[in-house]
Design an enzyme around this catalytic site. Structure first.
Site, PDB file in Angstrom:
ATOM      1  CD  GLU A 182      -3.541  -2.468   7.623  1.00  0.00           C
ATOM      2  OE1 GLU A 182      -2.529  -3.063   7.048  1.00  0.00           O
ATOM      3  OE2 GLU A 182      -4.097  -1.483   7.274  1.00  0.00           O
ATOM      4  CD  GLU A 229      -2.723   5.443   6.819  1.00  0.00           C
ATOM      5  OE1 GLU A 229      -2.729   5.684   5.519  1.00  0.00           O
ATOM      6  OE2 GLU A 229      -1.663   5.113   7.417  1.00  0.00           O
ATOM      7  CG  ASN A 271      -1.797   1.183   1.502  1.00  0.00           C
ATOM      8  OD1 ASN A 271      -2.102   1.831   0.157  1.00  0.00           O
ATOM      9  ND2 ASN A 271      -2.116   1.350   2.509  1.00  0.00           N
ATOM     10  CE  LYS A 286       0.515   3.582   4.641  1.00  0.00           C
ATOM     11  NZ  LYS A 286       0.273   3.556   6.154  1.00  0.00           N
ATOM     12  CB  SER A 306       5.353  -1.626  12.137  1.00  0.00           C
ATOM     13  OG  SER A 306       4.793  -0.080  12.274  1.00  0.00           O
ATOM     14  N   GLY A 331       2.276   2.507  10.749  1.00  0.00           N
ATOM     15  CA  GLY A 331       3.443   3.560  10.499  1.00  0.00           C
ATOM     16  C   GLY A 331       3.993   3.870  11.526  1.00  0.00           C
ATOM     17  CG  HIS A 361      -5.804   1.727   5.323  1.00  0.00           C
ATOM     18  ND1 HIS A 361      -5.355   2.886   6.130  1.00  0.00           N
ATOM     19  CD2 HIS A 361      -4.730   1.014   5.090  1.00  0.00           C
ATOM     20  CE1 HIS A 361      -4.048   2.629   6.389  1.00  0.00           C
ATOM     21  NE2 HIS A 361      -3.680   1.580   5.753  1.00  0.00           N
TER      22      HIS A 361
HETATM   23  C1  PEP Z   1      -0.987   0.290   5.915  1.00  0.00           C
HETATM   24  O1  PEP Z   1      -0.870   1.286   5.465  1.00  0.00           O
HETATM   25  O2  PEP Z   1      -1.595  -0.551   5.662  1.00  0.00           O
HETATM   26  C2  PEP Z   1       0.382  -0.335   6.693  1.00  0.00           C
HETATM   27  C3  PEP Z   1       0.338  -1.409   7.329  1.00  0.00           C
HETATM   28  O3  PEP Z   1       1.302   0.632   6.861  1.00  0.00           O
HETATM   29  P1  PEP Z   1       2.722   0.263   7.659  1.00  0.00           P
HETATM   30  O4  PEP Z   1       3.508  -1.072   7.057  1.00  0.00           O
HETATM   31  O5  PEP Z   1       3.695   1.516   7.302  1.00  0.00           O
HETATM   32  O6  PEP Z   1       2.414   0.183   9.076  1.00  0.00           O
END
Ligand code: PEP
Length: 261
Positions: A167, A97, A9, A11, A213, A173, A95
């Site tokens: 998630e 975010e 992803n 973003k 992460s 992040g 998601h």
């Molecule tokens: C995500 O954006 O779904 C995500 C898991 O980000 P990151 O791997 O940067 O934590």
């Protein structure tokens, strides 16, 4: 048999030119892959550029968001029909975010899931608790509520089109990934909720991914969790070498698990 799925992803990162470079690097690195499916979710503006390289064959094309209506006065939004036309196969829905920064509600997520499925695209439904919810012992309740709301009324024929991503918001992040024990437990909660909501025999094929992460130095540990059917990767998917290392480690770990069975 569920084939593991690893999704990058990106973003809101990367121009089309940068996306082309990154996609070529990933495409060349996954040529020898056999048992893992790979998917990339670039920004909307780079979908076409990425599609021109992947051709949708070896690497699936993913949209990061979708609107639930087909068309109309919704400035700034993109419909599932539009995504399908340019070659998208999957869509990330709900998601964290989107939920937290853009205040998407469970109801909107449900509408998006329905629109995605109705258009023939495959949704990746994201669920996960905040740190405060986990600390209050409410993680399971939150995840179950999100699943129940998003999947209300989904047709039986659509069940095998679904992918779920666990998630935890506190891991996205932040550099702080969930421990293998936390991941296994949350994935079992999700599997149980899916069985309860959609039926025991139909839900076995739904893939449950982990995201939060994931980096080259922790991906083997997470892949080692038997309940993990794939990964959703943000930051580390922007560096082709890191992404490819994670994919390679994941494939090896899952083939070891298969041999042990
Ligand atoms: C995500 O954006 O779904 C995500 C898991 O980000 P990151 O791997 O940067 O934590």
């Amino acid at each position: 048999m569920k084939r593991p799925l690893i999704v990058g992803n990106w973003k809101m990162n990367g121009t089309s030119a940068e996306a082309v470079k990154l996609t070529r690097h990933v495409r060349d690195g996954v040529k020898a892959l056999r048992s893992v499916e790979i998917a990339l979710a670039p920004p909307f503006t780079a979908l076409n550029a990425v599609a021109s390289i992947t051709g949708g064959r070896r690497i699936h094309l993913v949209a990061q968001n979708v609107h639930w209506e087909d068309k109309g006065a919704f400035t700034g939004e993109i419909s599932a029909r539009m995504l399908k036309e340019i070659g998208c196969q999957l869509v990330i829905v709900g998601h964290s975010e989107r939920r937290h920064l853009f205040h998407e509600t469970d109801r909107w997520v449900a509408w998006k899931i329905r629109a995605t499925l109705n258009s023939g695209l495959l949704p990746i439904l994201c669920v996960g608790e905040t740190l405060a919810e986990r600390q209050r012992g409410r993680a399971r309740q939150v995840i179950t509520r999100q699943l129940r709301a998003a999947l209300k009324g989904i047709r039986e024929s659509a069940i095998d089109k679904l992918t779920v991503a666990y998630e935890p918001v506190w891991a996205i992040g932040t550099g702080q990934h969930a421990t293998p024990v936390q991941v296994a437990q949350a994935h079992r909660w999700i599997r149980d909720a899916l069985k309860e909501l959609l039926g025991r025999f139909k839900t076995g094929e739904i893939r449950i991914l982990y995201g939060g992460s994931v980096r080259p130095d922790n991906s083997s540990e997470i892949a080692g969790v038997a309940e993990v059917d794939g990964l959703l990767i943000g930051g580390a998917s922007l560096k082709a070498d890191d992404f490819l290392r994670i994919i390679g480690d994941f494939e090896q770990s899952k083939s070891r698990q298969r041999r042990r069975k």
